[in-house]
Design a protein around this motif. Structure first.
Motif, PDB file in Angstrom:
ATOM      1  N   LEU A  93     -73.816 -23.117 -53.999  1.00 54.79           N
ATOM      2  CA  LEU A  93     -73.458 -21.697 -53.884  1.00 54.79           C
ATOM      3  C   LEU A  93     -71.983 -21.539 -53.512  1.00 54.79           C
ATOM      4  O   LEU A  93     -71.279 -20.690 -54.076  1.00 54.79           O
ATOM      5  N   ARG A  94     -71.497 -22.370 -52.584  1.00 60.32           N
ATOM      6  CA  ARG A  94     -70.086 -22.303 -52.206  1.00 60.32           C
ATOM      7  C   ARG A  94     -69.189 -22.589 -53.399  1.00 60.32           C
ATOM      8  O   ARG A  94     -68.142 -21.973 -53.588  1.00 60.32           O
ATOM      9  N   PHE A  95     -69.612 -23.549 -54.234  1.00 62.74           N
ATOM     10  CA  PHE A  95     -68.838 -23.928 -55.405  1.00 62.74           C
ATOM     11  C   PHE A  95     -68.664 -22.744 -56.353  1.00 62.74           C
ATOM     12  O   PHE A  95     -67.571 -22.445 -56.813  1.00 62.74           O
ATOM     13  N   TYR A  96     -69.766 -22.044 -56.627  1.00 66.83           N
ATOM     14  CA  TYR A  96     -69.691 -20.930 -57.565  1.00 66.83           C
ATOM     15  C   TYR A  96     -68.948 -19.746 -56.956  1.00 66.83           C
ATOM     16  O   TYR A  96     -68.317 -18.970 -57.678  1.00 66.83           O
ATOM     17  N   SER A  97     -68.999 -19.593 -55.625  1.00 72.45           N
ATOM     18  CA  SER A  97     -68.216 -18.556 -54.968  1.00 72.45           C
ATOM     19  C   SER A  97     -66.724 -18.832 -55.131  1.00 72.45           C
ATOM     20  O   SER A  97     -65.929 -17.941 -55.438  1.00 72.45           O
ATOM     21  N   VAL A 108     -55.915 -22.553 -65.260  1.00 71.62           N
ATOM     22  CA  VAL A 108     -56.256 -22.399 -63.841  1.00 71.62           C
ATOM     23  C   VAL A 108     -57.764 -22.498 -63.632  1.00 71.62           C
ATOM     24  O   VAL A 108     -58.238 -23.144 -62.692  1.00 71.62           O
ATOM     25  N   ALA A 109     -58.535 -21.855 -64.514  1.00 77.70           N
ATOM     26  CA  ALA A 109     -59.991 -21.836 -64.357  1.00 77.70           C
ATOM     27  C   ALA A 109     -60.584 -23.245 -64.435  1.00 77.70           C
ATOM     28  O   ALA A 109     -61.375 -23.645 -63.578  1.00 77.70           O
ATOM     29  N   PHE A 110     -60.223 -24.005 -65.469  1.00 77.59           N
ATOM     30  CA  PHE A 110     -60.778 -25.344 -65.628  1.00 77.59           C
ATOM     31  C   PHE A 110     -60.279 -26.297 -64.538  1.00 77.59           C
ATOM     32  O   PHE A 110     -61.026 -27.160 -64.062  1.00 77.59           O
ATOM     33  N   THR A 111     -59.014 -26.148 -64.140  1.00 76.92           N
ATOM     34  CA  THR A 111     -58.478 -27.022 -63.090  1.00 76.92           C
ATOM     35  C   THR A 111     -59.162 -26.745 -61.761  1.00 76.92           C
ATOM     36  O   THR A 111     -59.525 -27.671 -61.021  1.00 76.92           O
ATOM     37  N   THR A 112     -59.366 -25.466 -61.441  1.00 81.42           N
ATOM     38  CA  THR A 112     -60.064 -25.115 -60.198  1.00 81.42           C
ATOM     39  C   THR A 112     -61.499 -25.626 -60.235  1.00 81.42           C
ATOM     40  O   THR A 112     -62.015 -26.133 -59.227  1.00 81.42           O
ATOM     41  N   TYR A 113     -62.129 -25.495 -61.378  1.00 74.57           N
ATOM     42  CA  TYR A 113     -63.507 -25.990 -61.559  1.00 74.57           C
ATOM     43  C   TYR A 113     -63.594 -27.480 -61.248  1.00 74.57           C
ATOM     44  O   TYR A 113     -64.477 -27.937 -60.504  1.00 74.57           O
ATOM     45  N   GLU A 114     -62.645 -28.252 -61.780  1.00 75.49           N
ATOM     46  CA  GLU A 114     -62.648 -29.704 -61.548  1.00 75.49           C
ATOM     47  C   GLU A 114     -62.335 -30.032 -60.089  1.00 75.49           C
ATOM     48  O   GLU A 114     -62.951 -30.934 -59.502  1.00 75.49           O
ATOM     49  N   LEU A 115     -61.384 -29.323 -59.490  1.00 74.08           N
ATOM     50  CA  LEU A 115     -61.019 -29.589 -58.101  1.00 74.08           C
ATOM     51  C   LEU A 115     -62.148 -29.237 -57.137  1.00 74.08           C
ATOM     52  O   LEU A 115     -62.415 -29.981 -56.179  1.00 74.08           O
ATOM     53  N   MET A 116     -62.831 -28.129 -57.379  1.00 72.37           N
ATOM     54  CA  MET A 116     -63.924 -27.720 -56.505  1.00 72.37           C
ATOM     55  C   MET A 116     -65.082 -28.720 -56.559  1.00 72.37           C
ATOM     56  O   MET A 116     -65.770 -28.949 -55.563  1.00 72.37           O
ATOM     57  N   LYS A 117     -65.310 -29.310 -57.715  1.00 70.07           N
ATOM     58  CA  LYS A 117     -66.347 -30.340 -57.830  1.00 70.07           C
ATOM     59  C   LYS A 117     -66.034 -31.508 -56.898  1.00 70.07           C
ATOM     60  O   LYS A 117     -66.931 -32.091 -56.288  1.00 70.07           O
ATOM     61  N   GLN A 118     -64.739 -31.829 -56.783  1.00 65.17           N
ATOM     62  CA  GLN A 118     -64.342 -32.927 -55.903  1.00 65.17           C
ATOM     63  C   GLN A 118     -64.443 -32.529 -54.431  1.00 65.17           C
ATOM     64  O   GLN A 118     -64.963 -33.287 -53.609  1.00 65.17           O
ATOM     65  N   PHE A 119     -63.956 -31.349 -54.093  1.00 65.59           N
ATOM     66  CA  PHE A 119     -63.965 -30.900 -52.700  1.00 65.59           C
ATOM     67  C   PHE A 119     -65.391 -30.746 -52.165  1.00 65.59           C
ATOM     68  O   PHE A 119     -65.641 -30.934 -50.972  1.00 65.59           O
ATOM     69  N   LEU A 120     -66.323 -30.392 -53.055  1.00 65.70           N
ATOM     70  CA  LEU A 120     -67.701 -30.184 -52.634  1.00 65.70           C
ATOM     71  C   LEU A 120     -68.590 -31.396 -52.942  1.00 65.70           C
ATOM     72  O   LEU A 120     -69.816 -31.328 -52.891  1.00 65.70           O
ATOM     73  N   HIS A 121     -67.940 -32.542 -53.253  1.00 62.30           N
ATOM     74  CA  HIS A 121     -68.636 -33.827 -53.446  1.00 62.30           C
ATOM     75  C   HIS A 121     -69.730 -33.734 -54.520  1.00 62.30           C
ATOM     76  O   HIS A 121     -70.877 -34.115 -54.296  1.00 62.30           O
ATOM     77  N   LEU A 122     -69.341 -33.241 -55.693  1.00 66.75           N
ATOM     78  CA  LEU A 122     -70.302 -33.113 -56.797  1.00 66.75           C
ATOM     79  C   LEU A 122     -70.100 -34.161 -57.889  1.00 66.75           C
ATOM     80  O   LEU A 122     -70.801 -34.132 -58.898  1.00 66.75           O
ATOM     81  N   ASN A 123     -69.133 -35.072 -57.721  1.00 69.52           N
ATOM     82  CA  ASN A 123     -68.940 -36.120 -58.714  1.00 69.52           C
ATOM     83  C   ASN A 123     -69.841 -37.325 -58.383  1.00 69.52           C
ATOM     84  O   ASN A 123     -69.514 -38.113 -57.549  1.00 69.52           O
TER      85      ASN A 123
END
Length: 296
Positions: free
Chosen positions: A1-5, A281-296
């Protein structure tokens, strides 16, 4: 949920950055009589002179309300559709991403379409000729004057038809460029993920480039349908609205009256300017948030 927010917040930031370009594109696409004789950059200069600098941001409030759920729904749906397609249909690879991207885009558009309708109506207005006083007033007017709830979905057909190639090729191109880049030049283009050193991800500047290319290709393919959507959304406030009742009618009318370059592709150069940074910006933020929220 945090990721999509966070994805929704990223979408708001990206859209606010390019809001002036968005407004000019709408004015040009529907041949607003105040600016129809001007080009892209002359319109960018003319709007502040006629309406003040805030005139470049007309409709941005409705866009902010729309883009948060739109971005969150699109990327959440993309992840869910990927799982369903892979599990139920046994399809994987690039076709898998193309299908999931198209379905995610359509889902997000349908859920947030009334806000897009209101945003376009507000953005097309010129100072001194206001029909709508704000977001709530526009909702009330469209509902009472244009057939109730169905009035908010004018232009949905070209939107859905255009969204399939746009969202599909956007995710498809980004995924393809990412996989090719990491396979062919992992040391030059990639780096270990912040949350998982065993997983390679693209460097930030490469992510931005790939996202921009993906957006440009997708926009070129679907642009005539975007012009069609805008004309149908504006509906009753255009003098030639009776010629643009269906998707096919609108495409024919725009082509016959204005041709390809000045009709079906009017404002495309501006769309490149606005969509490349937005998608990057959208795709880069998407990739960065996956890393910050440990989704890889």
């Amino acid at each position: 949920l945090r990721f999509y927010s966070w994805k929704g917040i990223a979408g708001c930031c990206a859209k606010t950055t390019i809001a002036p370009l968005d407004r000019v594109k709408i004015l040009l696409q529907a041949h607003n009589h105040h600016y129809k004789h001007l080009g892209v950059f002359s319109t960018l200069r003319a709007v502040p002179k006629k309406e003040g600098y805030l005139g470049l941001y007309k409709g941005n409030g409705a866009m902010m309300i729309r883009i948060f759920p739109y971005g969150a729904i699109q990327f959440m749906a993309f992840d869910q559709y990927k799982k369903v397609i892979k599990k139920q249909l046994g399809i994987s690879g690039h076709i898998h991403q193309l299908m999931a991207g198209s379905m995610a885009g359509i889902t997000a558009v349908i859920c947030t379409y009334p806000l897009d309708m209101v945003r376009v109506r507000l953005a097309f207005q010129v100072k001194g000729e206001h029909k709508y006083m704000g977001i709530i007033h526009a909702f009330k007017m469209i509902y009472t004057k244009e057939g109730g709830f169905p009035g908010f979905y004018k232009g949905l057909m070209p939107t859905v038809v255009g969204m399939a190639p746009y969202a599909g090729f956007s995710f498809f191109t980004f995924g393809t460029l990412k996989s090719i880049g990491l396979a062919q030049a992992p040391n030059l283009l990639g780096r270990p993920s912040l949350d998982n050193p065993d997983v390679l991800v693209l460097k930030t500047h490469v992510n931005l480039l790939c996202g921009g290319i993906a957006g440009a290709i997708a926009q070129t393919i679907s642009y005539p349908l975007d012009v069609t959507r805008r004309r149908m959304q504006l509906g009753a406030i255009l003098p030639d609205s009776d010629k643009c009742l269906t998707m096919v009618q609108t495409l024919k009318y725009v082509y016959q009256q204005h041709g390809i370059r000045r009709g079906l592709y009017r404002g495309l150069s501006l769309n490149y300017i606005r969509c490349i940074p937005s998608q990057a910006v959208a795709f880069t933020t998407y990739e960065l948030m996956k890393q910050f929220l440990h989704l890889n």
